[in-house]
Design an enzyme around this catalytic site. Structure first.
Site, PDB file in Angstrom:
ATOM      1  N   TYR A   9       0.841  -1.206   0.000  1.00  0.00           N
ATOM      2  CA  TYR A   9       0.000   0.000   0.000  1.00  0.00           C
ATOM      3  C   TYR A   9       0.871   1.249   0.000  1.00  0.00           C
ATOM      4  CZ  TYR A   9      -4.178  -2.664   1.237  1.00  0.00           C
ATOM      5  OH  TYR A   9      -5.238  -3.541   1.232  1.00  0.00           O
ATOM      6  N   LYS A  16       6.375  10.966  -3.523  1.00  0.00           N
ATOM      7  CA  LYS A  16       7.708  10.496  -3.113  1.00  0.00           C
ATOM      8  C   LYS A  16       7.644   8.992  -2.779  1.00  0.00           C
ATOM      9  CE  LYS A  16      11.225  11.281   0.436  1.00  0.00           C
ATOM     10  NZ  LYS A  16      10.827  10.350   1.513  1.00  0.00           N
ATOM     11  N   LYS A  20       9.249   5.781  -4.769  1.00  0.00           N
ATOM     12  CA  LYS A  20      10.074   4.814  -4.049  1.00  0.00           C
ATOM     13  C   LYS A  20       9.528   3.397  -4.275  1.00  0.00           C
ATOM     14  CE  LYS A  20      12.385   3.868   0.197  1.00  0.00           C
ATOM     15  NZ  LYS A  20      13.722   4.437   0.345  1.00  0.00           N
ATOM     16  N   ARG A  66      -6.489   1.269  -5.126  1.00  0.00           N
ATOM     17  CA  ARG A  66      -7.614   1.008  -4.219  1.00  0.00           C
ATOM     18  C   ARG A  66      -8.513   2.237  -4.203  1.00  0.00           C
ATOM     19  NH1 ARG A  66      -7.486  -0.774   2.155  1.00  0.00           N
ATOM     20  NH2 ARG A  66      -6.561   1.297   2.448  1.00  0.00           N
ATOM     21  N   GLU A 129     -14.083  -7.709   4.126  1.00  0.00           N
ATOM     22  CA  GLU A 129     -13.778  -7.103   5.425  1.00  0.00           C
ATOM     23  C   GLU A 129     -15.021  -6.775   6.254  1.00  0.00           C
ATOM     24  OE1 GLU A 129     -11.320  -3.642   4.634  1.00  0.00           O
ATOM     25  OE2 GLU A 129     -12.491  -3.049   2.889  1.00  0.00           O
ATOM     26  N   ASP A 156     -10.777  -3.887   9.525  1.00  0.00           N
ATOM     27  CA  ASP A 156     -12.168  -3.513   9.287  1.00  0.00           C
ATOM     28  C   ASP A 156     -13.126  -4.646   9.660  1.00  0.00           C
ATOM     29  OD1 ASP A 156     -12.600  -0.758   8.020  1.00  0.00           O
ATOM     30  OD2 ASP A 156     -10.839  -1.499   6.973  1.00  0.00           O
ATOM     31  N   ILE A 222       2.796  -2.786   4.203  1.00  0.00           N
ATOM     32  CA  ILE A 222       2.621  -1.330   4.284  1.00  0.00           C
ATOM     33  C   ILE A 222       3.948  -0.570   4.299  1.00  0.00           C
ATOM     34  CG2 ILE A 222       0.302  -1.208   5.281  1.00  0.00           C
ATOM     35  CD1 ILE A 222       3.119  -0.910   7.657  1.00  0.00           C
ATOM     36  N   HIS A 223       5.080  -1.295   4.276  1.00  0.00           N
ATOM     37  CA  HIS A 223       6.369  -0.608   4.388  1.00  0.00           C
ATOM     38  C   HIS A 223       7.421  -1.338   3.546  1.00  0.00           C
ATOM     39  CE1 HIS A 223      10.042   0.957   6.307  1.00  0.00           C
ATOM     40  NE2 HIS A 223       9.301   1.972   6.728  1.00  0.00           N
ATOM     41  N   ASP A 270       0.456 -40.116  -4.054  1.00  0.00           N
ATOM     42  CA  ASP A 270      -0.699 -40.369  -4.926  1.00  0.00           C
ATOM     43  C   ASP A 270      -1.152 -39.036  -5.521  1.00  0.00           C
ATOM     44  OD1 ASP A 270      -1.908 -39.211  -2.785  1.00  0.00           O
ATOM     45  OD2 ASP A 270      -3.395 -40.780  -2.461  1.00  0.00           O
TER      46      ASP A 270
HETATM   47  N1  COA Z   1       5.489   2.900   0.164  1.00  0.00           N
HETATM   48  C1  COA Z   1       6.600   3.465  -0.355  1.00  0.00           C
HETATM   49  N2  COA Z   1       7.575   4.027   0.393  1.00  0.00           N
HETATM   50  C2  COA Z   1       7.405   3.995   1.736  1.00  0.00           C
HETATM   51  C3  COA Z   1       6.270   3.411   2.334  1.00  0.00           C
HETATM   52  C4  COA Z   1       5.276   2.858   1.493  1.00  0.00           C
HETATM   53  N3  COA Z   1       4.172   2.289   1.987  1.00  0.00           N
HETATM   54  N4  COA Z   1       6.390   3.525   3.670  1.00  0.00           N
HETATM   55  C5  COA Z   1       7.552   4.144   3.907  1.00  0.00           C
HETATM   56  N5  COA Z   1       8.172   4.441   2.749  1.00  0.00           N
HETATM   57  C6  COA Z   1       9.478   5.080   2.548  1.00  0.00           C
HETATM   58  C7  COA Z   1       9.592   6.407   3.284  1.00  0.00           C
HETATM   59  O1  COA Z   1       9.115   7.442   2.476  1.00  0.00           O
HETATM   60  C8  COA Z   1      11.068   6.486   3.522  1.00  0.00           C
HETATM   61  O2  COA Z   1      11.679   6.843   2.307  1.00  0.00           O
HETATM   62  P1  COA Z   1      13.112   7.611   2.283  1.00  0.00           P
HETATM   63  O3  COA Z   1      14.060   6.779   3.081  1.00  0.00           O
HETATM   64  O4  COA Z   1      13.437   7.672   0.835  1.00  0.00           O
HETATM   65  O5  COA Z   1      12.836   8.929   2.905  1.00  0.00           O
HETATM   66  C9  COA Z   1      11.464   5.020   3.800  1.00  0.00           C
HETATM   67  O6  COA Z   1      10.459   4.256   3.136  1.00  0.00           O
HETATM   68  C10 COA Z   1      11.480   4.664   5.257  1.00  0.00           C
HETATM   69  O7  COA Z   1      10.238   4.976   5.830  1.00  0.00           O
HETATM   70  P2  COA Z   1      10.058   5.221   7.395  1.00  0.00           P
HETATM   71  O8  COA Z   1      10.690   6.520   7.764  1.00  0.00           O
HETATM   72  O9  COA Z   1      10.516   4.013   8.125  1.00  0.00           O
HETATM   73  O10 COA Z   1       8.496   5.303   7.551  1.00  0.00           O
HETATM   74  P3  COA Z   1       7.571   6.601   7.444  1.00  0.00           P
HETATM   75  O11 COA Z   1       7.470   7.202   8.824  1.00  0.00           O
HETATM   76  O12 COA Z   1       7.997   7.465   6.345  1.00  0.00           O
HETATM   77  O13 COA Z   1       6.191   5.935   7.077  1.00  0.00           O
HETATM   78  C11 COA Z   1       4.112   4.857   7.411  1.00  0.00           C
HETATM   79  C12 COA Z   1       5.509   5.049   7.962  1.00  0.00           C
HETATM   80  C13 COA Z   1       3.406   3.792   8.227  1.00  0.00           C
HETATM   81  C14 COA Z   1       3.333   6.173   7.500  1.00  0.00           C
HETATM   82  C15 COA Z   1       4.246   4.411   5.941  1.00  0.00           C
HETATM   83  O14 COA Z   1       4.964   3.194   5.937  1.00  0.00           O
HETATM   84  C16 COA Z   1       2.963   4.277   5.162  1.00  0.00           C
HETATM   85  O15 COA Z   1       2.388   5.270   4.757  1.00  0.00           O
HETATM   86  N6  COA Z   1       2.501   3.032   4.879  1.00  0.00           N
HETATM   87  C17 COA Z   1       1.316   2.791   4.132  1.00  0.00           C
HETATM   88  C18 COA Z   1       0.091   3.107   4.956  1.00  0.00           C
HETATM   89  C19 COA Z   1      -1.182   2.794   4.235  1.00  0.00           C
HETATM   90  O16 COA Z   1      -1.289   2.927   3.040  1.00  0.00           O
HETATM   91  N7  COA Z   1      -2.221   2.338   4.991  1.00  0.00           N
HETATM   92  C20 COA Z   1      -3.472   1.982   4.439  1.00  0.00           C
HETATM   93  C21 COA Z   1      -3.550   0.546   4.067  1.00  0.00           C
HETATM   94  S1  COA Z   1      -3.451  -0.558   5.413  1.00  0.00           S
HETATM   95 MG    MG Z   2      -9.617  -0.626   5.687  1.00  0.00          MG
END
Ligand code: COA
Ligand code: MG
Length: 291
Positions: A9, A16, A20, A66, A129, A156, A222-223, A270
């Protein structure tokens, strides 16, 4: 079907993070318009996602969007905004009824035809969900030939049903297995729950292992730190691939000799064992591990 071992996600208003994600070699990227985007950023996110679909190179990663749930009155607007970017699939949240999937299909069909995209080229993945979605699950699975997978939305589901979420996730066993059964019955992929703790690798690894054993083909993440562990966990190991190939070779010889069951290293083989081996080989091929 393409591998969907890990689906990442990314908030749809965050260019940005989208850029990434595009460089991570993850099986799928879900550009989010729903819960990952604040209500006052939805419009902006629609524009960012369209632009990203048109101009960002996602390599071999699948590009999914989504949308918001239909009851919010935002879904149609979301589809209007992002379908011109020709995503590979639309992820439909709160997919509680077959009607919701049929309506999504109808809107995608219209956009494909209006824009000259190949009919059927944009898939649908349904987020299951709620209690209602489970009651309607077979009808939902049969609602559209575009449907390619089911995702379990655990947070959810718990909010909807009164299930108390725990880290061991025992309370989700019925929902996880019911989703896998329906996916198997309708030839769909089954995508497991999110592990929100993105710093604890052991926790993630254990959850991936359970999900894989329960029959899921992949997991929502998510990360970026979760990509490698998750994709490895949903890829058959070299030992498993080798054993599966041995089973299939042995089965061919046994069949030629007129035997339905044969023995391999002290164990009976089998037809169901051969079928499982075929699934492992198919997954290894999808992951590009064997030709
Ligand atoms: N997609 C792409 N890149 C991501 C990412 C994601 N889901 N989550 C983190 N990153 C990137 C950050 O931008 C950062 O990049 P950089 O090093 O180039 O600056 C690197 O990965 C490290 O991130 P970090 O600092 O550990 O986390 P954060 O505080 O920036 O973000 C969250 C934490 C939870 C806010 C983030 O992971 C996120 O938004 N996740 C998705 C949440 C979501 O979509 N939820 C709904 C569905 S369940
Ligand atoms: Mg949800």
């Amino acid at each position: 079907m393409r591998p969907r071992r890990a689906l990442l996600y990314v908030p749809g208003n965050d260019l940005k993070k989208i850029t990434k994600a595009a460089g991570l070699d993850v099986d799928g990227v879900i550009l989010d318009l729903e819960d990952g985007v604040a209500a006052n950023r939805k419009d902006e996110a629609r524009g960012v996602i369209l632009e990203a679909l048109k101009s960002v190179d996602f390599g071999s990663s699948e590009r999914m969007v989504r949308i918001n749930p239909f009851y919010t009155q935002r879904a149609e607007h979301d589809l209007d905004a992002v379908l011109p970017g020709k995503p590979d699939a639309v992820v439909v949240p709160k997919a509680n009824t077959a009607e919701i999937i049929k309506e999504t299909d109808r809107l995608i069909t219209a956009a494909e035809s209006a824009r000259g995209f190949a009919p059927g080229s944009i898939g649908i993945i349904a987020l299951i969900e709620s209690g209602l979605a489970f009651v309607n699950l077979a009808a939902i699975c049969a609602a559209s030939p575009r449907l390619q997978g089911l995702i379990l939305g655990a947070e959810d589901l718990c909010a909807d049903t009164g299930i108390t979420r725990t880290s061991a996730a025992q309370e989700l066993l019925f929902a996880r297995s019911a989703l896998v059964m329906h996916a198997a019955a309708f030839g769909l992929q089954a995508i497991d729950i999110v592990q929100t703790n993105f710093t604890n690798n052991e926790l993630l690894q254990a959850e991936c292992k359970t999900g894989s054993e329960l029959g899921f083909t992949g997991k929502q993440i998510i990360h970026p730190a979760q990509v490698e562990i998750t994709q490895a966990a949903f890829t058959p190991s070299p030992e498993a691939i080798e054993k599966a190939q041995k089973i299939m070779e042995g089965a061919q010889i046994a069949q030629a000799d007129g035997m339905g069951a044969y023995s391999l290293d002290g164990e009976m083989v089998d037809l169901p064992v051969v079928k499982r081996a075929e699934t492992i080989v198919a997954r290894a091929k999808a992951a590009g591990l064997i030709a």
